[in-house]
Design a protein around this motif. Sequence first.
Motif, PDB file in Angstrom:
ATOM      1  N   GLU A 175       0.811  -1.216   0.000  1.00  0.00           N
ATOM      2  CA  GLU A 175       0.000   0.000   0.000  1.00  0.00           C
ATOM      3  C   GLU A 175       0.848   1.271   0.000  1.00  0.00           C
ATOM      4  OE1 GLU A 175      -0.557  -2.561   1.988  1.00  0.00           O
ATOM      5  OE2 GLU A 175      -2.690  -2.902   2.341  1.00  0.00           O
ATOM      6  N   ARG A 179       0.161   4.818  -2.157  1.00  0.00           N
ATOM      7  CA  ARG A 179      -0.530   5.936  -1.509  1.00  0.00           C
ATOM      8  C   ARG A 179       0.206   7.262  -1.663  1.00  0.00           C
ATOM      9  NH1 ARG A 179      -2.710   3.295   4.186  1.00  0.00           N
ATOM     10  NH2 ARG A 179      -4.288   1.938   3.253  1.00  0.00           N
ATOM     11  N   LEU A 212      -4.502  -9.478  -4.523  1.00  0.00           N
ATOM     12  CA  LEU A 212      -5.267  -8.803  -3.474  1.00  0.00           C
ATOM     13  C   LEU A 212      -5.662  -9.738  -2.337  1.00  0.00           C
ATOM     14  CD1 LEU A 212      -7.557  -6.615  -5.766  1.00  0.00           C
ATOM     15  CD2 LEU A 212      -5.461  -5.939  -4.581  1.00  0.00           C
ATOM     16  N   SER A 228     -10.331  -0.087  -0.946  1.00  0.00           N
ATOM     17  CA  SER A 228     -10.167   0.069   0.495  1.00  0.00           C
ATOM     18  C   SER A 228      -8.690   0.184   0.880  1.00  0.00           C
ATOM     19  CB  SER A 228     -10.817  -1.098   1.223  1.00  0.00           C
ATOM     20  OG  SER A 228     -10.202  -2.318   0.906  1.00  0.00           O
ATOM     21  N   ARG A 229      -7.827  -0.501   0.159  1.00  0.00           N
ATOM     22  CA  ARG A 229      -6.406  -0.423   0.468  1.00  0.00           C
ATOM     23  C   ARG A 229      -5.794   0.906   0.034  1.00  0.00           C
ATOM     24  NH1 ARG A 229      -3.525  -6.299  -0.442  1.00  0.00           N
ATOM     25  NH2 ARG A 229      -5.033  -7.535   0.725  1.00  0.00           N
TER      26      ARG A 229
END
Length: 232
Positions: A175, A179, A212, A228-229
């Motif tokens: 992640e 991000r 995933l 969601s991640r």
Amino acid sequence: MSERFHITTPPVAGRVSLGGDEARHLARVMRAKIGDEVVLFDGRGQAWPAWVVAIGRGEVVLEAGEPLAPCPGRGSSLTLAVALPKGERQKWLVEKLTELGVDTLVPLSTERGVAEATPAAIERMKRGVIEAAKQCGRNTLMAIGNPATVAEVVASQSAAAVGLVADPAGGPFDEGAWRTAQEVIGLIGPEGGFTAAELSHAAAAGWPPVALGFHVLRVETAAVALASRLSG
């Protein structure tokens, strides 16, 4: 009353006139009365408290207050290009991606796809976005993009975008690496999987395959897992 209603233009001189489905919902379903308070949002990030001042045939007039404080955002852009599932699963997909803060949903045209993004389907999804945004408190509407192939999605990426492909055979998902990107584009294929040719387009652009989970996920499950991640 704390219901939320979508408006297409901001208040003018402190007044808003609701028509169509929104007026019917407020007047007939919610049985609004003069003085009832609601929240109006424009789908572009702004929202206002408002009070019912008149209820007419097919129209509700409201007096709007000062704009509410904007909701915090993620600070980056998230686009998911998804091979649409069939039927009610499309509605569920749109609802959950709206709740999770996805910016754009692109119906992905794939060789093994099972559902076509017809104009009627696109309109249903757009209506679903509004309903989901009203329910979850989101003030920006998730955009529904035009249908596109994997090659078209890859070719249209901006210089600031990074991409990835959801693939059960892919590497581990990190992640943190995603991000920090200004824009992320995720490809989610049909339950039959992407073809070798489709995967080659993503690979040529440097978009890695990522897993995933431990199991093969349905389309809408993979989309929610990825969103969601990336949106947390």
